[in-house]
Scaffold this motif. Structure first.
Motif, mmCIF file in Angstrom:
data_model
loop_
_atom_site.group_PDB
_atom_site.id
_atom_site.type_symbol
_atom_site.label_atom_id
_atom_site.label_comp_id
_atom_site.label_asym_id
_atom_site.label_seq_id
_atom_site.Cartn_x
_atom_site.Cartn_y
_atom_site.Cartn_z
ATOM 1 N N UNK A 195 16.169 -10.807 -5.473
ATOM 2 C CA UNK A 195 16.308 -11.798 -4.411
ATOM 3 C C UNK A 195 16.993 -11.194 -3.189
ATOM 4 N N UNK A 196 16.932 -11.941 -2.075
ATOM 5 C CA UNK A 196 17.527 -11.466 -0.826
ATOM 6 C C UNK A 196 17.879 -12.688 0.009
ATOM 7 N N UNK A 197 19.153 -12.813 0.392
ATOM 8 C CA UNK A 197 19.611 -13.956 1.159
ATOM 9 C C UNK A 197 18.952 -14.067 2.520
ATOM 10 N N UNK A 198 18.713 -15.311 2.961
ATOM 11 C CA UNK A 198 18.205 -15.565 4.289
ATOM 12 C C UNK A 198 16.732 -15.280 4.495
ATOM 13 N N UNK A 199 15.959 -15.135 3.424
ATOM 14 C CA UNK A 199 14.557 -14.748 3.557
ATOM 15 C C UNK A 199 13.625 -15.938 3.368
ATOM 16 N N UNK A 200 12.571 -16.036 4.182
ATOM 17 C CA UNK A 200 11.590 -17.107 4.041
ATOM 18 C C UNK A 200 10.563 -16.800 2.958
ATOM 19 N N UNK A 201 9.818 -17.806 2.572
ATOM 20 C CA UNK A 201 8.838 -17.643 1.500
ATOM 21 C C UNK A 201 7.750 -16.643 1.858
ATOM 22 N N UNK A 202 7.464 -16.500 3.143
ATOM 23 C CA UNK A 202 6.408 -15.580 3.553
ATOM 24 C C UNK A 202 6.706 -14.144 3.133
ATOM 25 N N UNK A 203 8.003 -13.800 3.096
ATOM 26 C CA UNK A 203 8.386 -12.453 2.682
ATOM 27 C C UNK A 203 8.027 -12.171 1.222
ATOM 28 N N UNK A 204 8.044 -13.200 0.393
ATOM 29 C CA UNK A 204 7.833 -13.061 -1.045
ATOM 30 C C UNK A 204 6.389 -13.320 -1.454
ATOM 31 N N UNK A 205 5.529 -13.512 -0.472
ATOM 32 C CA UNK A 205 4.149 -13.885 -0.741
ATOM 33 C C UNK A 205 3.196 -12.737 -0.430
ATOM 34 N N UNK A 206 2.183 -12.571 -1.279
ATOM 35 C CA UNK A 206 1.160 -11.561 -1.039
ATOM 36 C C UNK A 206 0.319 -11.944 0.179
ATOM 37 N N UNK A 207 -0.306 -10.986 0.831
ATOM 38 C CA UNK A 207 -1.139 -11.301 1.999
ATOM 39 C C UNK A 207 -2.171 -12.387 1.732
ATOM 40 N N UNK A 208 -2.733 -12.422 0.521
ATOM 41 C CA UNK A 208 -3.733 -13.439 0.193
ATOM 42 C C UNK A 208 -3.159 -14.844 0.315
ATOM 43 N N UNK B 211 15.649 -17.013 12.552
ATOM 44 C CA UNK B 211 15.516 -16.269 11.313
ATOM 45 C C UNK B 211 15.965 -14.826 11.426
ATOM 46 N N UNK B 212 15.856 -14.241 12.632
ATOM 47 C CA UNK B 212 16.142 -12.823 12.767
ATOM 48 C C UNK B 212 17.539 -12.459 12.306
ATOM 49 N N UNK B 213 18.484 -13.369 12.445
ATOM 50 C CA UNK B 213 19.865 -13.070 12.092
ATOM 51 C C UNK B 213 20.115 -13.115 10.597
ATOM 52 N N UNK B 214 19.125 -13.578 9.821
ATOM 53 C CA UNK B 214 19.407 -13.852 8.423
ATOM 54 C C UNK B 214 18.853 -12.812 7.463
ATOM 55 N N UNK B 215 17.762 -12.200 7.766
ATOM 56 C CA UNK B 215 17.192 -11.247 6.841
ATOM 57 C C UNK B 215 15.805 -10.818 7.285
ATOM 58 N N UNK B 216 15.085 -10.081 6.404
ATOM 59 C CA UNK B 216 13.741 -9.617 6.752
ATOM 60 C C UNK B 216 12.827 -10.786 7.119
ATOM 61 N N UNK B 217 11.944 -10.573 8.067
ATOM 62 C CA UNK B 217 11.045 -11.632 8.523
ATOM 63 C C UNK B 217 9.617 -11.133 8.688
ATOM 64 N N UNK B 218 9.212 -10.180 7.916
ATOM 65 C CA UNK B 218 7.853 -9.659 7.984
ATOM 66 C C UNK B 218 7.091 -10.089 6.742
ATOM 67 N N UNK B 219 5.940 -10.679 6.944
ATOM 68 C CA UNK B 219 5.167 -11.178 5.825
ATOM 69 C C UNK B 219 4.980 -10.117 4.744
ATOM 70 N N UNK B 220 5.253 -10.511 3.504
ATOM 71 C CA UNK B 220 4.890 -9.757 2.290
ATOM 72 C C UNK B 220 5.724 -8.526 1.992
ATOM 73 N N UNK B 221 6.699 -8.156 2.820
ATOM 74 C CA UNK B 221 7.395 -6.892 2.563
ATOM 75 C C UNK B 221 8.299 -6.943 1.336
ATOM 76 N N UNK B 222 8.832 -8.100 0.988
ATOM 77 C CA UNK B 222 9.626 -8.198 -0.241
ATOM 78 C C UNK B 222 8.724 -8.366 -1.458
ATOM 79 N N UNK B 223 7.601 -9.032 -1.274
ATOM 80 C CA UNK B 223 6.593 -9.046 -2.336
ATOM 81 C C UNK B 223 6.187 -7.608 -2.662
ATOM 82 N N UNK B 224 5.958 -6.812 -1.637
ATOM 83 C CA UNK B 224 5.519 -5.431 -1.850
ATOM 84 C C UNK B 224 6.550 -4.598 -2.591
ATOM 85 N N UNK B 225 7.836 -4.768 -2.265
ATOM 86 C CA UNK B 225 8.878 -3.860 -2.756
ATOM 87 C C UNK B 225 9.658 -4.397 -3.950
ATOM 88 N N UNK B 226 9.766 -5.730 -4.103
ATOM 89 C CA UNK B 226 10.685 -6.285 -5.098
ATOM 90 C C UNK B 226 10.007 -7.143 -6.162
#
Length: 457
Positions: free
Chosen positions: A227-240, A258-273
C-alpha cells in the motif's frame, strides 16, 4: 521515494529511515549464485493451502533441470527464456496441500549442484492487503496498541510480508524491494519503532489476520501488505481498467490537490506493487482506499472500483495458471466520515460509489465482495487527523465477519449491516432508529447517513 509514513502525505512530519535493499531480498544472501528464487519466496512464508495449488518460481542462468522437493515429493522444471529477465525462469506447481505445520522446501539445480533450502514454511490462507494511508496505518498507532504488540508472540502461525513503496511505468514480474521478508509477528516486525519504517506492517491487515487465525484455529495465515498513502485508485488499476471507464480523466482541481499526497500516474503502483505478485497463489484481497478520490466525481469510482476488482481476479487467475480462484473473495472498508482534508460532502457519494451505486455488497456488479462498515467509527481527536481513525480493531473484526461469510461460506455468519429494523418519529421532532440484531456493535450513535432521493425528478 516517499517514506512509509502513512501520514506524511497529509502534512504530518515524522522522522523516517529508509533503508536500501538489494534488488531482490535473496540477492544479498546468494550473491553470485546461479540458482535464485523470486523475491517473495523466503523462510517463514505461507503457501496457499488446498483446494488451490501453490506456485514456486525463480531464476537460473544456465539451462538445466531444477527440482523442487516438498513433503517428500519432487517437482522438476525446465527453465525457459522470458522477455522480462536476462536469466532463464523456472516454475513448478505444487500439489494441493492441507494446512500444515513448519516444513522445509529444497530447490536444487542438476548441473551446478546448487541447493536452496526454505525453512519454516507453512500451508495456510494468503491474503493481500492494499490501498492508501488507512491501510498503511501502522500497528503502534491504533487504540490499545500496547496490548496488540504484547500479544504478537502468541500468533506464530501468522506470517507477514511487507512490500516497499515503488513505482514503475511498465509491469514488473518481481518485487523491487521489501520492508520485511516473511516474518513472524513481533513488536519489531509490526513497527514498534515509529522512526524505523523498514520494520513496518499494516494494522488492519495484521488485526484481520489475528481474527481469522483465532476463528480458523489450525490454519496458518499469510498476510501481504502492499500500500501507499495518499494514492488514488487509478494508481492501483491496470490500463484495461482505466480504458473501461472512458468518462474518467483527472480534473485540474483534483490533480492539484493530489500532487501533494503521493503518486498520481495511472497504473504505476499496479505495475510495481501488485503485478509482481500475480504468480503467487492467494485466498483473497482486502482494500482500504478512496479518500484520495473524493476530489473527483463519484461516478468515476463507481466504474473504476468494480472493474479493478474484476481485473485483479482475472490476472491473478491467469498469473497462477488457474490456481487462484477466478472470483476470489475481495473485501473493502467503507470510508469513515472526516472533515480533513476534504469536505464531508464528498465522502457520502464516494461511499455510495464504493458499492457501484447499489448501497450494499455483494451485488450484481460486485459478486463475492464484502464490506466493513466504518461510518460509525469517527475519530476527530486522532493525532493523525480525523481522516485516520484509530479504530482499526473494529474494522478488522468487521472484515473478518465478511471473509467468514463470503470467502469461507459460513451461512450463519451475519456480516452485513447493521440494518435498521424500525424507524419512527418522536414528538420532539427527532427520529428514532432501532437496529436488528447483528454481530456488529455500533460504536458511535452520533453518526449515520440517510440517502436522499428527490421523488419529483
Amino acid at each position: 521515494m516517499a517514506s512509509k509514513n502513512p501520514f506524511l502525505a497529509y502534512g504530518l512530519t515524522v522522522h523516517s529511515l529508509i533503508l536500501t535493499y538489494c534488488l531482490f531480498s535473496w540477492a544479498c544472501l546468494t550473491s553470485g549464485s546461479n540458482l535464485r528464487l523470486a523475491s517473495y519466496y523466503t523462510d517463514h512464508m505461507v503457501l496457499q493451502r488446498e483446494p488451490n495449488s501453490a506456485v514456486i518460481w525463480g531464476y537460473v542462468d544456465q539451462t538445466q533441470v531444477i527440482t523442487v522437493k516438498v513433503k517428500g515429493k519432487s517437482y522438476p522444471a525446465i527453465p525457459e527464456k522470458v522477455s522480462y529477465s536476462v536469466s532463464l525462469v523456472w516454475r513448478v506447481v505444487l500439489d494441493p496441500s492441507p494446512p500444515s505445520g513448519s516444513l522445509n522446501i529444497t530447490v536444487s539445480a542438476a548441473d551446478s549442484g546448487e541447493t536452496i533450502t526454505l525453512k519454516d514454511v507453512l500451508y495456510g490462507d494468503v491474503w493481500v492487503c492494499s490501498g492508501q494511508s488507512n491501510m498503511a496505518f501502522n500497528v503502534p498507532y491504533v487504540f490499545n496498541a500496547s496490548e496488540v504488540l504484547k500479544d504478537a508472540s502468541n500468533h506464530p502461525d501468522i506470517r507477514l510480508l511487507a512490500v516497499n513503496e515503488t513505482e514503475s511505468v511498465s509491469p514488473l514480474h518481481d518485487l523491487k524491494s521489501l520492508y520485511i521478508q516473511w516474518s513472524r509477528p513481533s513488536p519489531e516486525t509490526l513497527g514498534v519503532d515509529p522512526s524505523d519504517y523498514f520494520l513496518y506492517f499494516s494494522a488492519v491487515c495484521y488485526l484481520f489476520g489475528v481474527e481469522m487465525s483465532k476463528h480458523l484455529g489450525q490454519v496458518p495465515i499469510g498476510l501481504i501488505s502492499s500500500n501507499w498513502g495518499g494514492t488514488p485508485i487509478q494508481e492501483w488499476s491496470a490500463p484495461e481498467v482505466i480504458d473501461s471507464c472512458p468518462s474518467y480523466k483527472f480534473s485540474k482541481e483534483f490533480t492539484s490537490k493530489a500532487k501533494a499526497r503521493g503518486p498520481q500516474n495511472n497504473s504505476t503502483l499496479w505495475n510495481a506493487m501488485i503485478h509482481p505478485l500475480l504468480n503467487f497463489t492467494i485466498k483473497g484481497a482486502l482494500w482500504y482506499q478512496g479518500e484520495a478520490n473524493t476530489g473527483e466525481p463519484a461516478y468515476h469510482y463507481a466504474c473504476l472500483f468494480p472493474n479493478m476488482i474484476q481485473s485483479w481476479r482475472k490476472q491473478w487467475f491467469q498469473g497462477t495458471g488457474g490456481n487462484t480462484d477466478e472470483a476470489f473473495a475481495f473485501g473493502f472498508v467503507q470510508l469513515c466520515t472526516s472533515n480533513v482534508p476534504f469536505n464531508d460532502t464528498n465522502f457520502a457519494p464516494l461511499r455510495w460509489a464504493q458499492t457501484a451505486d447499489y448501497g450494499y455488497v455483494p451485488n450484481p456488479s460486485m459478486k463475492n465482495v464484502f464490506m466493513a462498515v466504518s461510518i460509525d467509527l469517527p475519530d476527530p481527536t486522532s493525532p493523525f487527523h480525523a481522516i485516520h481513525p484509530r479504530y482499526k480493531q473494529d474494522v478488522a473484526y468487521r472484515l473478518s465477519l465478511g471473509a467468514r461469510g463470503v470467502a469461507y461460506h459460513e451461512k450463519d455468519t451475519q456480516y452485513q449491516g447493521p440494518f435498521p429494523d424500525k424507524v419512527c418519529s418522536l414528538n420532539s421532532g427527532a427520529i428514532r432508529v432501532d437496529y436488528a440484531f447483528s454481530n456488529i456493535t455500533i460504536v458511535s450513535d452520533d453518526v449515520f447517513e440517510v440517502s436522499y432521493h428527490d421523488i419529483s425528478e
